[in-house]
Every structure is written in structure tokens, then in C-alpha cells.
Design a protein around this motif. Structure first.
Motif, mmCIF file in Angstrom:
data_model
loop_
_atom_site.group_PDB
_atom_site.id
_atom_site.type_symbol
_atom_site.label_atom_id
_atom_site.label_comp_id
_atom_site.label_asym_id
_atom_site.label_seq_id
_atom_site.Cartn_x
_atom_site.Cartn_y
_atom_site.Cartn_z
ATOM 1 N N MET A 1 0.862 -1.146 -0.176
ATOM 2 C CA MET A 1 0.112 0.117 -0.019
ATOM 3 C C MET A 1 0.916 1.293 0.201
ATOM 4 S SD MET A 1 -3.217 -0.942 -0.139
ATOM 5 C CE MET A 1 -2.801 -1.677 -1.449
ATOM 6 N N ASN A 2 0.295 2.314 -0.397
ATOM 7 C CA ASN A 2 0.980 3.596 -0.656
ATOM 8 C C ASN A 2 1.434 4.309 0.645
ATOM 9 O OD1 ASN A 2 1.224 3.909 -3.624
ATOM 10 N ND2 ASN A 2 -0.835 3.524 -3.467
ATOM 11 N N SER A 3 2.368 5.121 0.748
ATOM 12 C CA SER A 3 2.456 5.832 2.206
ATOM 13 C C SER A 3 1.790 7.005 2.123
ATOM 14 C CB SER A 3 4.194 6.162 2.004
ATOM 15 O OG SER A 3 4.441 7.041 1.036
ATOM 16 N N VAL A 4 1.861 7.561 3.357
ATOM 17 C CA VAL A 4 0.909 8.673 3.344
ATOM 18 C C VAL A 4 1.401 9.858 2.581
ATOM 19 C CG1 VAL A 4 0.444 10.724 4.810
ATOM 20 C CG2 VAL A 4 0.283 8.294 5.850
ATOM 21 N N ALA A 5 3.003 10.172 2.238
ATOM 22 C CA ALA A 5 3.365 10.989 1.407
ATOM 23 C C ALA A 5 2.955 10.770 0.111
ATOM 24 C CB ALA A 5 4.917 10.861 1.440
ATOM 25 N N ASP A 6 2.861 9.342 -0.509
ATOM 26 C CA ASP A 6 2.245 9.183 -1.948
ATOM 27 C C ASP A 6 1.065 9.597 -1.898
ATOM 28 O OD1 ASP A 6 4.740 8.231 -2.630
ATOM 29 O OD2 ASP A 6 4.387 6.121 -1.963
ATOM 30 N N LYS A 7 0.216 9.006 -0.907
ATOM 31 C CA LYS A 7 -1.205 9.382 -1.170
ATOM 32 C C LYS A 7 -1.586 10.901 -1.189
ATOM 33 C CE LYS A 7 -2.597 5.469 1.766
ATOM 34 N NZ LYS A 7 -2.765 5.162 3.168
ATOM 35 N N LEU A 8 -0.876 11.936 -0.248
ATOM 36 C CA LEU A 8 -0.815 13.164 -0.601
ATOM 37 C C LEU A 8 -0.715 13.767 -1.707
ATOM 38 C CD1 LEU A 8 0.293 14.274 3.040
ATOM 39 C CD2 LEU A 8 -2.075 14.369 2.234
ATOM 40 N N LYS A 9 0.365 13.013 -2.361
ATOM 41 C CA LYS A 9 1.066 13.476 -3.720
ATOM 42 C C LYS A 9 0.180 13.089 -4.730
ATOM 43 C CE LYS A 9 5.140 12.853 -6.866
ATOM 44 N NZ LYS A 9 6.388 12.376 -6.994
ATOM 45 N N SER A 10 -0.656 11.996 -4.778
ATOM 46 C CA SER A 10 -1.548 11.463 -5.600
ATOM 47 C C SER A 10 -2.910 12.751 -5.781
ATOM 48 C CB SER A 10 -1.932 10.256 -5.533
ATOM 49 O OG SER A 10 -2.652 9.962 -4.492
ATOM 50 N N PHE A 11 -3.188 13.003 -4.372
ATOM 51 C CA PHE A 11 -4.387 13.937 -4.281
ATOM 52 C C PHE A 11 -3.991 15.097 -4.741
ATOM 53 C CE2 PHE A 11 -7.314 16.385 -1.691
ATOM 54 C CZ PHE A 11 -8.347 15.833 -2.389
ATOM 55 N N GLU A 12 -2.735 15.623 -4.685
ATOM 56 C CA GLU A 12 -2.405 16.919 -5.082
ATOM 57 C C GLU A 12 -2.163 16.898 -6.782
ATOM 58 O OE1 GLU A 12 1.594 19.882 -5.081
ATOM 59 O OE2 GLU A 12 1.717 18.014 -4.291
ATOM 60 N N ARG A 13 -2.019 15.571 -7.394
ATOM 61 C CA ARG A 13 -1.878 15.441 -8.716
ATOM 62 C C ARG A 13 -3.413 15.760 -9.199
ATOM 63 N NH1 ARG A 13 -1.427 9.775 -11.798
ATOM 64 N NH2 ARG A 13 -1.238 10.559 -14.170
ATOM 65 N N LEU A 14 -4.462 15.203 -8.853
ATOM 66 C CA LEU A 14 -5.815 15.147 -9.028
ATOM 67 C C LEU A 14 -6.249 16.740 -9.041
ATOM 68 C CD1 LEU A 14 -8.500 14.155 -9.821
ATOM 69 C CD2 LEU A 14 -8.951 13.547 -7.313
ATOM 70 N N LEU A 15 -5.807 17.387 -7.875
ATOM 71 C CA LEU A 15 -6.221 18.678 -7.790
ATOM 72 C C LEU A 15 -5.729 19.603 -8.870
ATOM 73 C CD1 LEU A 15 -5.756 19.415 -3.894
ATOM 74 C CD2 LEU A 15 -7.909 18.927 -5.220
ATOM 75 N N THR A 16 -4.544 19.448 -9.066
ATOM 76 C CA THR A 16 -3.595 20.030 -10.473
ATOM 77 C C THR A 16 -4.512 19.711 -11.882
ATOM 78 O OG1 THR A 16 -1.574 19.765 -9.352
ATOM 79 C CG2 THR A 16 -1.564 20.243 -11.664
ATOM 80 N N ILE A 17 -4.730 18.568 -12.089
ATOM 81 C CA ILE A 17 -5.453 18.060 -13.223
ATOM 82 C C ILE A 17 -6.984 19.002 -13.380
ATOM 83 C CG2 ILE A 17 -6.477 16.113 -14.278
ATOM 84 C CD1 ILE A 17 -4.330 14.448 -13.354
ATOM 85 N N MET A 18 -7.663 18.789 -12.079
ATOM 86 C CA MET A 18 -8.664 19.676 -11.837
ATOM 87 C C MET A 18 -8.770 20.944 -12.657
ATOM 88 S SD MET A 18 -11.988 18.855 -11.213
ATOM 89 C CE MET A 18 -12.355 19.766 -12.836
ATOM 90 N N ASP A 19 -7.555 21.649 -11.941
ATOM 91 C CA ASP A 19 -7.441 23.079 -12.103
ATOM 92 C C ASP A 19 -7.250 23.338 -13.747
ATOM 93 O OD1 ASP A 19 -7.723 23.814 -9.755
ATOM 94 O OD2 ASP A 19 -5.391 24.067 -9.277
#
Length: 258
Positions: A1-19
Motif C-alpha cells: 500500500m502507498n505511504s501517506v506521502a504518496d497518497k498526498l502526492k496523488s491527491f495533489e496531482r488530482l487537484l492540479t488536473i482539475m485546475d
């Protein structure tokens, strides 16, 4: 499973794509809270299907679709200077902390039932005038009945034993039968609703989710009926050309395969 840092990074990626989509895609630019609403409902039902099928790959995909919608709504809220995704996250975090004093405070609970009762009491303290306020008006009737009963149970308004609920079911069935004999359509409908409501209540006492149970029966019927259609086609007949006895042969055949 992904680390907390990886989870936050993936969420940030989604936010960037949404923008990026909101800034450059004509379809995404046109969307509003209202235009997305029916799509969100559809995605929720698709997630429900995946859960009933216990399809973990599809559950993951549908969760992603729902998460996209949440991020989308938050983006629109930010553009309207009302809220952003951080506000959404902080709001639910604050609520969870407040509603779980047995974890974040000094309240003691014996079991899950006490947790639910405390949850409803806290909601009333927050300003709600009725424990039923939290039941969405637009919920399908079957789901709404379950939630209403669950909410009432949370403040102690409930039957004590399953046997009492089953007696109520039988009572409601008898009242329905009386109205059927009388032929009053409006009263038949009212009594039929009472039967359904009491059956949903009984399901709750048996730890059965009535929505899931009915949907599984729907799927079972679809499987058997489509088997019947296929077998009829093999004989060169349409269902309308077959007798009930002929159809029963293939229906029973389907029952033995599912």
C-alpha cells in the motif's frame, strides 16, 4: 500500500488536473453544481453495483469517479469564493472529532449502539430540531424508510424484539387484505405502504439491508428471465408464443444454474 506521502502526492496531482481541466476543457468549463448533480447520483449507483458484485477493481474505479466529483464541486465552490477543498476536508474532520467524543474526549461507550445514540444526541445539540432532519428528501423511498427507522432507533424509539416487529408485519398484511376486499384503491395503497415499512423494519432487526436484498433479487430475476429469453430463441419462439407451462420449464432450468 502507498505511504501517506504518496497518497498526498496523488491527491495533489488530482487537484492540479482539475485546475487544468477547468481552465482548458470546454466541457469542464461549462459544468455547474446543478449540471453535475445527476452525474454524481449515477456514479454513486455505479459504485453501489460494484460493491454488490464485490468487484474490487470496479470499486476502485468508481471511487475515483466519485472523488473527481467531490474535487469538481470544491473547485466550483472556490471559483464562487464560497469554499475550497481544504474547507471541505476541515469541515468533515471537525465533525468527526466532535461526533466521536469517545475517541477525542472522555466519553465512555459500551458498544456500537451507544456510539450511534451519542451521534444523534450530538446532532440535536448542534441545532437540529429533529433527528429526522438528516434524512435527504430526495432519497429513494426504500432507502429513506431504512434511514428514518435507523434515526428513530438512535434516540431509543424502537421495538424491543424481532418477534414484535414480525407481529406488526402480520397485522399490516391483514389490514391490507381487508382493504383489498373492500376495493378502495387509496386505502390499499396506504396499507401497502405500511406493509413495506414494517417489512423494512423487520429486515433491520434481522441485520438485512433491504435495498441490497431487493437489488440482489432484481439481479437474480434478470438472470433467470434472460435465460428464459435465450432458451425460447433457441426453439425459434418468442415468449409471447409460449405457454406458461413451457416458460416454467426454462425458468426452473435457470433456477438450477444460479
Amino acid at each position: 500500500m502507498n505511504s501517506v506521502a504518496d497518497k498526498l502526492k496523488s491527491f495533489e496531482r488530482l487537484l492540479t488536473i482539475m485546475d487544468e481541466l477547468r481552465a482548458g476543457c470546454p466541457w469542464d468549463q461549462k459544468q455547474t453544481f446543478e449540471s453535475l448533480r445527476h452525474l454524481t447520483i449515477e456514479e454513486t449507483y455505479e459504485l453501489g453495483d460494484a460493491i454488490l458484485n464485490r468487484d474490487l477493481t470496479e470499486i476502485k474505479k468508481e471511487l475515483g469517479d466519485l472523488l473527481l466529483h467531490i474535487v469538481f464541486y470544491a473547485k466550483i465552490g472556490c471559483e464562487e469564493h464560497a469554499f475550497d477543498i481544504a474547507d471541505v476536508c476541515n469541515e468533515i474532520c471537525d465533525k468527526l472529532i466532535h461526533r466521536h467524543p469517545h475517541i477525542y474526549g472522555d466519553v465512555q461507550v459500551a458498544d456500537e449502539e451507544e456510539v450511534k445514540q451519542n451521534w444523534e444526541k450530538l446532532k440535536l445539540k448542534e441545532g437540529k430540531k429533529s433527528v429526522l432532519e438528516g434524512v435527504p428528501k430526495s432519497l429513494p423511498a426504500l432507502v429513506k424508510a431504512s434511514r428514518i427507522q435507523d434515526k428513530a432507533k438512535g434516540v431509543g424509539f424502537d421495538w424491543e424484539k424481532p418477534e414484535q416487529v414480525w407481529e406488526k408485519v402480520q397485522e399490516e398484511l391483514a389490514e391490507l387484505q381487508q382493504e383489498v376486499h373492500r376495493g378502495d384503491q387509496a386505502k390499499m395503497e396506504a396499507e401497502f405502504g405500511d406493509v413495506l415499512f414494517s417489512m423494512i423494519n423487520y429486515a433491520r432487526f434481522l441485520n438485512i439491508n433491504p435495498e441490497d436484498a431487493l437489488e440482489r433479487t432484481n439481479k437474480k430475476f434478470i438472470h433467470r428471465f434472460q435465460h428464459l429469453e435465450r432458451r425460447a430463441a433457441e426453439t425459434g419462439k418468442s415468449l409471447s408464443e409460449m405457454t406458461l407451462a413451457e416458460m416454467d420449464v426454462y425458468w426452473n432450468e435457470a433456477k438450477n444454474t444460479h
